[in-house]
Design a protein around this motif. Structure first.
Motif, PDB file in Angstrom:
ATOM      1  N   GLN A  77       0.741  -1.270   0.104  1.00 30.60           N
ATOM      2  CA  GLN A  77      -0.120   0.050  -0.045  1.00 30.60           C
ATOM      3  C   GLN A  77       0.812   1.147  -0.128  1.00 30.60           C
ATOM      4  N   ALA A  78       0.698   2.094  -0.861  1.00 33.17           N
ATOM      5  CA  ALA A  78       1.308   3.611  -1.010  1.00 33.17           C
ATOM      6  C   ALA A  78       1.077   4.231   0.217  1.00 33.17           C
ATOM      7  N   TYR A  79       1.792   4.861   0.982  1.00 32.01           N
ATOM      8  CA  TYR A  79       1.370   5.721   2.068  1.00 32.01           C
ATOM      9  C   TYR A  79       0.894   7.020   1.581  1.00 32.01           C
ATOM     10  N   ARG A  80       0.210   7.795   2.263  1.00 36.30           N
ATOM     11  CA  ARG A  80      -0.357   9.178   1.975  1.00 36.30           C
ATOM     12  C   ARG A  80       0.512  10.004   2.745  1.00 36.30           C
ATOM     13  N   TRP A  81       1.056   9.837   3.792  1.00 39.81           N
ATOM     14  CA  TRP A  81       1.725  10.916   4.803  1.00 39.81           C
ATOM     15  C   TRP A  81       3.395  11.024   4.883  1.00 39.81           C
ATOM     16  N   GLY A  82       3.968   9.833   4.573  1.00 37.44           N
ATOM     17  CA  GLY A  82       5.147   9.528   4.798  1.00 37.44           C
ATOM     18  C   GLY A  82       5.829   8.345   4.411  1.00 37.44           C
ATOM     19  N   GLU A  83       6.836   7.937   4.602  1.00 37.61           N
ATOM     20  CA  GLU A  83       7.471   6.786   4.053  1.00 37.61           C
ATOM     21  C   GLU A  83       8.304   6.067   5.368  1.00 37.61           C
ATOM     22  N   ASP A  84       8.514   4.692   5.399  1.00 39.84           N
ATOM     23  CA  ASP A  84       9.377   3.982   6.132  1.00 39.84           C
ATOM     24  C   ASP A  84      10.266   3.170   5.374  1.00 39.84           C
ATOM     25  N   GLY A  85      11.205   2.751   6.418  1.00 35.30           N
ATOM     26  CA  GLY A  85      12.221   1.839   5.752  1.00 35.30           C
ATOM     27  C   GLY A  85      13.388   1.435   6.734  1.00 35.30           C
ATOM     28  N   MET A  86      14.140   0.760   6.318  1.00 38.04           N
ATOM     29  CA  MET A  86      15.371   0.407   7.227  1.00 38.04           C
ATOM     30  C   MET A  86      16.581   1.260   6.664  1.00 38.04           C
ATOM     31  N   ALA A  87      17.142   1.680   7.899  1.00 40.08           N
ATOM     32  CA  ALA A  87      18.420   2.633   7.547  1.00 40.08           C
ATOM     33  C   ALA A  87      18.110   3.818   6.577  1.00 40.08           C
ATOM     34  N   GLY A  88      16.823   4.357   6.827  1.00 40.22           N
ATOM     35  CA  GLY A  88      16.368   5.201   5.661  1.00 40.22           C
ATOM     36  C   GLY A  88      16.968   6.633   5.714  1.00 40.22           C
ATOM     37  N   LEU A  93      10.692  13.335   9.156  1.00 40.49           N
ATOM     38  CA  LEU A  93       9.607  14.179   8.483  1.00 40.49           C
ATOM     39  C   LEU A  93       8.367  13.862   9.097  1.00 40.49           C
ATOM     40  N   TYR A  94       7.631  15.074   9.578  1.00 36.50           N
ATOM     41  CA  TYR A  94       6.295  14.595  10.391  1.00 36.50           C
ATOM     42  C   TYR A  94       5.241  15.419   9.345  1.00 36.50           C
ATOM     43  N   TYR A  95       4.657  14.912   8.407  1.00 41.55           N
ATOM     44  CA  TYR A  95       3.810  15.398   7.611  1.00 41.55           C
ATOM     45  C   TYR A  95       2.397  15.143   8.287  1.00 41.55           C
ATOM     46  N   PHE A  96       1.576  16.164   8.253  1.00 42.81           N
ATOM     47  CA  PHE A  96       0.090  15.556   8.763  1.00 42.81           C
ATOM     48  C   PHE A  96      -0.781  17.065   8.860  1.00 42.81           C
ATOM     49  N   ASP A  97      -1.488  16.948   7.630  1.00 44.24           N
ATOM     50  CA  ASP A  97      -2.483  18.156   7.568  1.00 44.24           C
ATOM     51  C   ASP A  97      -3.787  17.673   7.973  1.00 44.24           C
ATOM     52  N   VAL A  98      -4.223  18.011   9.114  1.00 45.03           N
ATOM     53  CA  VAL A  98      -5.650  17.405   9.748  1.00 45.03           C
ATOM     54  C   VAL A  98      -6.728  17.826   8.780  1.00 45.03           C
ATOM     55  N   ALA A  99      -6.901  19.008   8.490  1.00 41.58           N
ATOM     56  CA  ALA A  99      -7.942  19.256   7.548  1.00 41.58           C
ATOM     57  C   ALA A  99      -8.151  18.821   6.588  1.00 41.58           C
ATOM     58  N   ARG A 100      -7.049  18.422   5.778  1.00 41.93           N
ATOM     59  CA  ARG A 100      -6.893  17.573   4.556  1.00 41.93           C
ATOM     60  C   ARG A 100      -7.105  16.203   4.945  1.00 41.93           C
ATOM     61  N   ASN A 131      -1.075  21.584  10.904  1.00 41.69           N
ATOM     62  CA  ASN A 131      -0.782  21.171   9.446  1.00 41.69           C
ATOM     63  C   ASN A 131       0.914  21.330   9.708  1.00 41.69           C
ATOM     64  N   SER A 132       1.429  20.242  10.027  1.00 45.46           N
ATOM     65  CA  SER A 132       2.771  20.021  10.160  1.00 45.46           C
ATOM     66  C   SER A 132       3.520  19.441   8.691  1.00 45.46           C
ATOM     67  N   PHE A 133       4.688  19.865   8.452  1.00 40.61           N
ATOM     68  CA  PHE A 133       5.327  19.546   7.316  1.00 40.61           C
ATOM     69  C   PHE A 133       6.793  19.976   7.851  1.00 40.61           C
ATOM     70  N   ASP A 134       7.271  19.170   8.836  1.00 38.51           N
ATOM     71  CA  ASP A 134       8.459  19.551   9.449  1.00 38.51           C
ATOM     72  C   ASP A 134       9.523  18.523   9.845  1.00 38.51           C
ATOM     73  N   ILE A 135      10.643  18.517   9.842  1.00 37.64           N
ATOM     74  CA  ILE A 135      11.431  17.638  10.722  1.00 37.64           C
ATOM     75  C   ILE A 135      11.584  17.671  12.106  1.00 37.64           C
ATOM     76  N   MET A 136      11.056  16.585  12.757  1.00 41.79           N
ATOM     77  CA  MET A 136      10.911  16.489  14.387  1.00 41.79           C
ATOM     78  C   MET A 136      11.624  15.302  14.872  1.00 41.79           C
ATOM     79  N   SER A 137      12.094  15.614  15.958  1.00 42.82           N
ATOM     80  CA  SER A 137      12.566  14.576  16.838  1.00 42.82           C
ATOM     81  C   SER A 137      11.293  13.587  17.521  1.00 42.82           C
ATOM     82  N   MET A 138      11.764  12.361  17.137  1.00 37.20           N
ATOM     83  CA  MET A 138      10.554  11.395  17.367  1.00 37.20           C
ATOM     84  C   MET A 138      11.061  10.505  18.812  1.00 37.20           C
TER      85      MET A 138
END
Length: 902
Positions: free
Chosen positions: A61-72, A385-392, A419-426
Motif C-alpha cells: 500500500q502506498a502511504y499518504r503522509w510519509g515513508e518508512d524503511g530500514m536505515a532510511g 519528517l512529520y507530515y500531517f495536514d489534519v483538515a486534509r 498542519n505539520s510538514f516539519d523535521i521533528m525529533s521522534m
C-alpha cells in the motif's frame, strides 16, 4: 573546533525553520521505521489504525503522509528516499521494514521484534552509522504472533532471541554507513558479515523511491527514475532536479541487477480491484521472491533497487557502495567508488571522532564515552519528517474517495489548524513515530549539547500557529492532540538556552510569548474549581493510578497533585524566563515577572489549603471531589506525590523586593510564609548571601514537608532502587492500594516491569519501573536546593541507614545510579540488558546499546519501546553533567545581570 562544529555553527537561525538551515541538512535520516499502523494513514470508520494498515499490507500500500524503511535517508522534504532491503532466501517476503506486533497481538502492547542499533551520527548527517542483525533462517513471523498471542499479562514477552533464530550465530551483521563528500554528494556503504559457521547466500537490495505525492491530487506532477547504465539511475524530480544514483559492482565483480516498479498501491492484492499499474509497490518483492513479472522491463518507475546476490564465507564481509549526487558530477564510473570515496568515508569518521572527543568530559570512562556517543547518535537518527495536514486528512483528497463521515466528529477533529510538514525529533521511530509534546522537551535538552539550533527549532515549532491550537493548547501526540501533557516546555527552553551558552535571547523571548498563551489556557481550562488546584487527566503518566485519570469511572472532579505541582513548576520557569529577558534588557518592565510570581504564590497557597498533603505519609495525593461534596483522597504512593517538589527556584533580592512592594497576591503569600522576616529566613537557611545580593528559596513544598517527602523518596523499600527512583513505591508490593468510591472499586500494586493492565494500551507502565524524565527533573530540583543550602542541609540517605548527606552528594549518587544502568559492571554485565545472555556477553552484541522507554524497577532491565532515544537519551546529558561539563541554569542566568537593573 572540529569541522562538524563549524557545519553545525554555520546554519544561522535554524529555529526559524529548516529552510534556513545549512545545506548540510538537506539529506538526513528523516525516514520513519514504521508508517503502517499510524493515525495519519488511518482512513477507517472505527479509528482502529493498527488494523486499517497492518504490517502485512505495508509492502503493498502506498502511504499518504510519509515513508518508512530500514536505515532510511531522504531529503528534507522526503521527496526521495534511500533504504535497504534484504532477503535470506528463505523468508516469505523481503525484509524492507522492521516487523513488530500490534497491541492486540502482543501480551504487553505493541512491540517491535527486531534488533538494530544507531551506532553513530553527526548533527549535519555528514556521517551516520546503522547496524542490523538479520537471521539466516526464515524469520519467525507466525511463531512470534502465535506465542505472544497465547501469553497473558503475567507472562513475559516472547522476543526474537527467545525463538532460537540466532542460535549458532546464523545471522548477517549488516551495517549501513552514510557519509557526505559535500552537502549534496551522499556516499553509502553497505557491509554484510556472515556471523555463522557455514557459507551462505544473502540478497542485498539497496533501494531508492519517491514518496507518493501524485496519487492524492488531480493532475499532480509525477517524478521518474530510469536506468542509464548497468548500475546507474537518472533521477528527474520537479523539486530535487536531476540527480544520479550509481552503484558499485559486487565483491566478485558482477554488476547488480536493476529492478524498477512504482510506489503505487497493489489494489488487486489488497482490495481485489483492478490494478493501477502492473508494477506496484510490492513488485520488486514479488519478482525477487517468486520470479513474478512485476518489475518494469523498460527499467523506469518511481521505485528501484540494485539487486546483489552475495555468497559469503563464514566470518567474511562483503561490501557494496552507492553514491547519490547531482547529475554530471565527477569522478565518474568505477572512479566514483575509488580512493576519493574511501577518503571521504575516512575523513568523516575521523571528524565524528573529533566531534565526540570534544564533547566527552574529562574524567569520563571509555564506557561512559561510548554510552554518551550512542545516546547522541540515537537522538540524531531519530529525526523524521512529520507530515500531517489534519483538515486534509479529515476531508479527504480530491483524487481519492472521501473518508467516512464520522471522522468529521472523531479523533483530532477539533484540530483543523494543525498542519505539520516539519523535521521533528521522534520518541522512537517504530514504537512512537509521531511527536509527543512533553517527550520532545526532554529530547531538546539532550540535543542542545550537539545541535542547539535544532533543539531550539523543536521548541519553537511546537508553539507555531500550525501546531498550537488557537485557544492556546499545545497538541499532545497523534492519537489524541487534545490529551494534556505536563507543561515542561518553559523549563526546557531555559535549559537549552543555558546549554547553548545563554546567548540566544531572541529564541527565549519567542518561546516565552507563545507559552504565555498556553499558560493562560491551563489556567482557564484545567482548573475546574477556579481554586488554583489543577486537573489534566493522565498527564503523560498513563496508568500510574488505579483509575484512568482522563476518564473518571465515577462522578465528580479529580484534583491532581501532579497537575498542581506542574503548574507551579511552569509558573516558576516562566518567571525565570521573564527575569532573564528583563535583566538582559529585552523587556523593559517587570510586570510579567510579577504576574508569574503571583501565580506561583496562588498555587502554593492552594496546594497547602486544599488537603492534597498527607502529613502522616509525607506525600501529596490526588483527591476526588464527588458530586455530593465528599473529598476522597487517592492514597497511591507514586511520583504524583513527588512532583510538587520540582517547583522550586531561588529569587533574587531586588526582584523579591519589587514583588513584595507591587504584587498583592505574592505579598500576602510572603506575609503568611514569613518572607518579610529576613532574620528568621537567615536562621532557617531559606535566605542566603550578603545584604544587597541575598537570595531566597521559593518552593511549593516547605522545608518541613520536604524533609518528610525525602524520607519516602530515599527509602529503598519505597522509591529508591539501586538504579534510580521508581515511579511507584515498592511499598505497594506487599500493600496493594484499594480505592473504593461511589460503589466503584479499583486496586493497584507494585509492578516493576511490564504492565498487567490494558489501561492506555498496557505498554506504558508507570506502576513501578524507572523512568528517565522524572528522575532527571528530581536530580535537577535537588541541585537547586543544594545550591542554596550547601552542606548545611543534610538528610538521611538512604532512609534508615543512619548516614546523613548533603543534597549535592545525594544528587551525584542518583546520577551515578542512573548512569550505571548502561555501564558494564564488575560482573561484566550491563543492567539494561537484563537476563539476555547474548546481549550481555556476545562480542557482536554487548556494546550495541538501545535506550529503552523505561527500566525494571528492581534490576533496571530495559522495557517498553526499545529505541526510545528521546527522553532516555538524557543519559548523554547526565554523563556530561556528572563530570562537570555543563553549567547550571542559575549560573548562566546570573552572568546576564544586574547592570541593567534600575
Amino acid at each position: 573546533m572540529s569541522a562538524e562544529s563549524d557545519r553545525v555553527a554555520g546554519f544561522g537561525r535554524l529555529e526559524d525553520g529548516l529552510r534556513q538551515a545549512s545545506d548540510w541538512y538537506l539529506w538526513g535520516p528523516y525516514v520513519s521505521e514504521r508508517q503502517w499502523g499510524t493515525v495519519r494513514e488511518d482512513y477507517s470508520a472505527d479509528g482502529e489504525a493498527w488494523n486499517y494498515l497492518p504490517h502485512d499490507n505495508a509492502r503493498s500500500q502506498a502511504y499518504r503522509w510519509g515513508e518508512d524503511g530500514m536505515a532510511g535517508f531522504c531529503d528534507i522534504e522526503q521527496r526521495m528516499c534511500l533504504g535497504l532491503a534484504l532477503w535470506n532466501g528463505r523468508d516469505p517476503i523481503l525484509k524492507e521494514r522492521m516487523f513488530g506486533l500490534t497491541g492486540a497481538e502482543a501480551n504487553h502492547g505493541e512491540d517491535v521484534k527486531e534488533y538494530w542499533w544507531y551506532l553513530d551520527a553527526l548533527p549535519s548527517h555528514a556521517w551516520n552509522r546503522w547496524r542490523y542483525h538479520y537471521p539466516q533462517a526464515a524469520f519467525p513471523y507466525e511463531d512470534l504472533r502465535a506465542d505472544n498471542g497465547r501469553r497473558g499479562k503475567f507472562d513475559p514477552e516472547y522476543e526474537l532471541l527467545d525463538t532460537g533464530i540466532f542460535d549458532g550465530d546464523r545471522y548477517w551483521i549488516t551495517e549501513v554507513h552514510y557519509a557526505k563528500a559535500d552537502a549534496t554528494d551522499l556516499l553509502v556503504t553497505v557491509t554484510v558479515t556472515n556471523a555463522g559457521p557455514d557459507t551462505d547466500t544473502v540478497h542485498v537490495l539497496p533501494t531508492a523511491w519517491f514518496r507518493n505525492t501524485w496519487s492524492w491530487d488531480l493532475d499532480a506532477a509525477k517524478p521518474v527514475m530510469e536506468a542509464t547504465g548497468a548500475a546507474a539511475v537518472r533521477v528527474e524530480h520537479p523539486y530535487l532536479g536531476t540527480l544520479e544514483l550509481v552503484a558499485s559492482s559486487g565483491p566478485d565483480g558482477t554488476t547488480p541487477t536493476l529492478l524498477f516498479c512504482e510506489n503505487e498501491t497493489n489494489t488487486a492484492r489488497l482490495f481485489g480491484a483492478e490494478q493501477v499499474t502492473a508494477f506496484p509497490k510490492d513488485g520488486i518483492n514479488d519478482h525477487v521472491i517468486h520470479g513474478a513479472a512485476t518489475v518494469n522491463p523498460e527499467q523506469r518507475g518511481t521505485k528501484c533497487a540494485f539487486w546483489y546476490t552475495l555468497e559469503v564465507a563464514p566470518g567474511a564481509t562483503a561490501e557494496l557502495r552507492l553514491r547519490l549526487r547531482p547529475h554530471g558530477k565527477a569522478p565518474r564510473g568505477a572512479a566514483a567508488f575509488g580512493t576519493d570515496f574511501e577518503r571521504v568515508i575516512d575523513t568523516r569518521r575521523r571528524e565524528a571522532d573529533a566531534f565526540y572527543d570534544e564533547l566527552t568530559p574529562e574524567g569520563a570512562t571509555e564506557d561512559e564515552a561510548r554510552v554518551m556517543r550512542q545516546a547522541f547518535g540515537g537522538l540524531l537518527w531519530s529525526k523524521q519528517l512529520y507530515y500531517f495536514d489534519v483538515a486534509r486528512w479529515l476531508d479527504g483528497d480530491p483524487a481519492q474517495p472521501p473518508p467516512p463521515a464520522g471522522r468529521q466528529h472523531g479523533r483530532n477533529s477539533r484540530w483543523r489548524n494543525f498542519n505539520s510538514f516539519d523535521i521533528m525529533s521522534m520518541p522512537d521511530k517504530w514504537e512512537y513515530p509521531w511527536f509527543a509534546a512533553w517527550d520532545l522537551a526532554f529530547h531538546c535538552v539532550a540535543l542542545a549539547h550537539v545541535d542547539p539550533g535544532f533543539a531550539k527549532y523543536q521548541l519553537v515549532l511546537l508553539c507555531r500557529e500550525w501546531f498550537q491550537h488557537p485557544n492556546g493548547a499545545l497538541p499532545a501526540y497523534e492519537w489524541d492532540f487534545s490529551d494534556v501533557n505536563p507543561p515542561v516546555q518553559a523549563w526546557a527552553a531555559l535549559e537549552v538556552f543555558a546549554i547553548d551558552g545563554g546567548r540566544d535571547l531572541a529564541f527565549l523571548g519567542r518561546v516565552f510569548d507563545k507559552l504565555l498563551v498556553n499558560f493562560t489556557w491551563w489556567v482557564n481550562m484545567e482548573d475546574a474549581g477556579g481554586n488554583n488546584v489543577f486537573e489534566g487527566g493522565f498527564l503523560g503518566l498513563d496508568n500510574i493510578g488505579p483509575i484512568d485519570r482522563s476518564h473518571l469511572p465515577v462522578g465528580g472532579t479529580l484534583e491532581q497533585s501532579d497537575a498542581t505541582g506542574w503548574m507551579a513548576f511552569y509558573a516558576i520557569a516562566m518567571a525565570s524566563i521573564a527575569i532573564v529577558l528583563y535583566w538582559s534588557g529585552q523587556r523593559p518592565e517587570t510586570d510579567l515577572v510579577l504576574k508569574f510570581l503571583e501565580h506561583f504564590a496562588a498555587i502554593s497557597d492552594a496546594i497547602d489549603d486544599q488537603g492534597l498533603w498527607d502529613d502522616h505519609d509525607g506525600l501529596y495525593y490526588d483527591r476526588i471531589l464527588t458530586p455530593d461534596g465528599a473529598a476522597v483522597p487517592v492514597r497511591v504512593r507514586s511520583m504524583v506525590g513527588i512532583i510538587p517538589m520540582l517547583a522550586a527556584a531561588v529569587a533574587d533580592e531586588r526582584m523579591l523586593e519589587r514583588a513584595l512592594t507591587v504584587s498583592k497576591q505574592f505579598a500576602d503569600y510572603a506575609e503568611r510564609h514569613g518572607l518579610h522576616d529576613r532574620e528568621k529566613l537567615r536562621e532557617t537557611g531559606l535566605m542566603r548571601g550578603e545584604p544587597g545580593s541575598q537570595r531566597l528559596l521559593l518552593s511549593v513544598v516547605g522545608i518541613d514537608r520536604l524533609e518528610k517527602l525525602f524520607t519516602k523518596l530515599f527509602d529503598e523499600s519505597e522509591f529508591l532502587s539501586p538504579y534510580g527512583l521508581r515511579a511507584l513505591s515498592a511499598y505497594h508490593r506487599d500493600h496493594p492500594y484499594v480505592l473504593d468510591v461511589e460503589g466503584f472499586r479499583a486496586t493497584i500494586d507494585y509492578e516493576p516491569a511490564e504492565s498487567t493492565t490494558d489501561m492506555f494500551g498496557g505498554n506504558s507502565n508507570w506502576r513501578g519501573p524507572l523512568w528517565f524524565p522524572l528522575n532527571y527533573l528530581i536530580c535537577a530540583s535537588l541541585e537547586r536546593y543544594h545550591r542554596l543550602f550547601g552542606d548545611e542541609l543534610t538528610v538521611e540517605y538512604p532512609t534508615g541507614s543512619g548516614r546523613r548527606l548533603d543534597l549535592g552528594t545525594i544528587t551525584a549518587d542518583l546520577q551515578d545510579r542512573l548512569i550505571s544502568i548502561f555501564l558494564t559492571g564488575p560482573d561484566g554485565r550491563r543492567p539494561c540488558f537484563g537476563g539476555t545472555g547474548k546481549l550481555q556477553h556476545d562480542p557482536a552484541w554487548k556494546d550495541n546499546l538501545v535506550f529503552n522507554e523505561y527500566f525494571h524497577g528492581d534490576n533496571a532491565a530495559g522495557i517498553g519501546a526499545s529505541h526510545q532515544t528521546g527522553w532516555t537519551g538524557l543519559i548523554a546529558d547526565l554523563i556530561r553533567r556528572r563530570h562537570g561539563a555543563v553549567r547550571a541554569v542559575g549560573d548562566v542566568v546570573r552572568d546576564l545581570r544586574p547592570e541593567l537593573l534600575p
